[in-house]
Design an enzyme around this catalytic site. Sequence first.
Site, PDB file in Angstrom:
ATOM      1  N   GLY A   1       1.507   4.537   3.752  1.00 55.96           N
ATOM      2  CA  GLY A   1       2.493   3.832   2.938  1.00 55.96           C
ATOM      3  C   GLY A   1       3.358   4.782   2.143  1.00 55.96           C
ATOM      4  O   GLY A   1       4.575   4.586   2.019  1.00 55.96           O
TER       5      GLY A   1
ATOM      6  N   GLY B   1       0.813  -1.211   0.000  1.00 57.22           N
ATOM      7  CA  GLY B   1       0.000   0.000   0.000  1.00 57.22           C
ATOM      8  C   GLY B   1       0.845   1.259   0.000  1.00 57.22           C
ATOM      9  O   GLY B   1       0.524   2.239   0.678  1.00 57.22           O
ATOM     10  N   ALA B   2       1.923   1.261  -0.799  1.00 54.52           N
ATOM     11  CA  ALA B   2       2.920   2.329  -0.731  1.00 54.52           C
ATOM     12  C   ALA B   2       2.568   3.565  -1.542  1.00 54.52           C
ATOM     13  O   ALA B   2       3.309   4.546  -1.508  1.00 54.52           O
ATOM     14  CB  ALA B   2       4.271   1.786  -1.197  1.00 54.52           C
ATOM     15  N   ASN B   3       1.454   3.550  -2.265  1.00 57.69           N
ATOM     16  CA  ASN B   3       1.182   4.659  -3.174  1.00 57.69           C
ATOM     17  C   ASN B   3       0.392   5.800  -2.549  1.00 57.69           C
ATOM     18  O   ASN B   3       0.212   6.847  -3.169  1.00 57.69           O
ATOM     19  CB  ASN B   3       0.439   4.158  -4.420  1.00 57.69           C
ATOM     20  CG  ASN B   3      -0.910   3.554  -4.074  1.00 57.69           C
ATOM     21  OD1 ASN B   3      -0.962   2.408  -3.643  1.00 57.69           O
ATOM     22  ND2 ASN B   3      -1.995   4.280  -4.241  1.00 57.69           N
TER      23      ASN B   3
ATOM     24  N   GLY C   1      -1.242   7.665   1.507  1.00 58.76           N
ATOM     25  CA  GLY C   1      -1.393   7.642   2.948  1.00 58.76           C
ATOM     26  C   GLY C   1      -0.140   7.285   3.706  1.00 58.76           C
ATOM     27  O   GLY C   1       0.961   7.769   3.427  1.00 58.76           O
TER      28      GLY C   1
ATOM     29  N   SER D   1      -4.387  -1.119  14.300  1.00 54.80           N
ATOM     30  CA  SER D   1      -5.215   0.063  14.533  1.00 54.80           C
ATOM     31  C   SER D   1      -5.655   0.074  15.983  1.00 54.80           C
ATOM     32  O   SER D   1      -5.711  -0.981  16.641  1.00 54.80           O
ATOM     33  CB  SER D   1      -6.441   0.010  13.611  1.00 54.80           C
ATOM     34  OG  SER D   1      -7.462   0.875  14.051  1.00 54.80           O
TER      35      SER D   1
ATOM     36  N   TYR E   1     -14.086  -4.691  10.477  1.00 53.68           N
ATOM     37  CA  TYR E   1     -12.800  -3.991  10.400  1.00 53.68           C
ATOM     38  C   TYR E   1     -11.996  -4.262  11.667  1.00 53.68           C
ATOM     39  O   TYR E   1     -10.799  -4.608  11.603  1.00 53.68           O
ATOM     40  CB  TYR E   1     -13.022  -2.489  10.231  1.00 53.68           C
ATOM     41  CG  TYR E   1     -11.728  -1.693  10.283  1.00 53.68           C
ATOM     42  CD1 TYR E   1     -10.833  -1.726   9.219  1.00 53.68           C
ATOM     43  CD2 TYR E   1     -11.408  -0.919  11.397  1.00 53.68           C
ATOM     44  CE1 TYR E   1      -9.644  -1.012   9.265  1.00 53.68           C
ATOM     45  CE2 TYR E   1     -10.220  -0.192  11.446  1.00 53.68           C
ATOM     46  CZ  TYR E   1      -9.343  -0.250  10.379  1.00 53.68           C
ATOM     47  OH  TYR E   1      -8.161   0.450  10.425  1.00 53.68           O
TER      48      TYR E   1
END
Length: 310
Positions: A29, A23-25, A27, A152, A177
């Site tokens: 990440g 998820g590096a693209n 937020g 979280s 979640y």
Amino acid sequence: MADSKWTASRIPDLTGRTFVVTGANSGLGLATTRHLARHGAHVVMAVRNEAKGRRAIADIRATDPDASLEIRHLDLADLDSVKAFAARAHDDALQVDVLINNAGVMTPPRTLSPQGHESQFAGNHLGHFALTGLLLDLLRQGRDPRVVTVSSIGHHGGQIHFDDLSGARKYQRVKYYDQSKFANVLFGLELDRRLRADGSPVRSLLAHPGITATNLQLTGPTGLFRVGGALVNRLFAQDVEIGALPQLRAATAADVEGGQFFGPDGWKELRGHPTVVRPDPAAEDPDTARRLWVLSEELTGVVYAPAPSA
């Protein structure tokens, strides 16, 4: 461990080390990737949307032109994609020093993964469980190897609904979640126990960002959930540059120990700089963790092999 305010300025020189960030693209990440690259690391950006990944690289290189970055496709909710990512990593003899299990989805309508698992449990837990297991042999060869799993504050009060894992009978977005984030903590702590018992050089750590303004609150939720997420981001959330610090500390600081959990040092762990925090007591239960581990191996088909004898 000195607990003065830890900032990104304390990240050591990372030249010669490779970090895989899911998820590096965007937020957390993206912020994590930016700081790692700025300190000399090569970052493998494991992303579902490669076009967004390329835009993220352009954004980073606009201020850090020498940043060492590459994109590799990974859809954590699809176990076939996870296995393909790991197979390519092995084919390329990819150096993996640190794996940051960062990507996540939050409170979408009930949907199922290609393998039939509830999407939050699939992407937030099962995909990272499988990815870690499939890359563990590469990590064992790494320099100061670590696995950092991002949970979280929602894990507090969470539980694993073993009798309705996919929400087929009664799906509640927030509850499922919280289940996935509770699973992250169970996994990270059980991985630490197993790595220690195995005499592995790999350390397993956990982190959470408190309440941080990211797209997570906007891209998964719909309707009133999205409106609420936007209000939280505007009124209460801290900047993503601060929110990324717990996982950066877990991934880079020299004085961390396997099994530690980093989160914000402010009230209720909602905001602040990273410090060691305590998991929810229920997430420290080894029996629940072992039950989830066995189930996760069955659901993913990824069985963790012990380290080879010296």
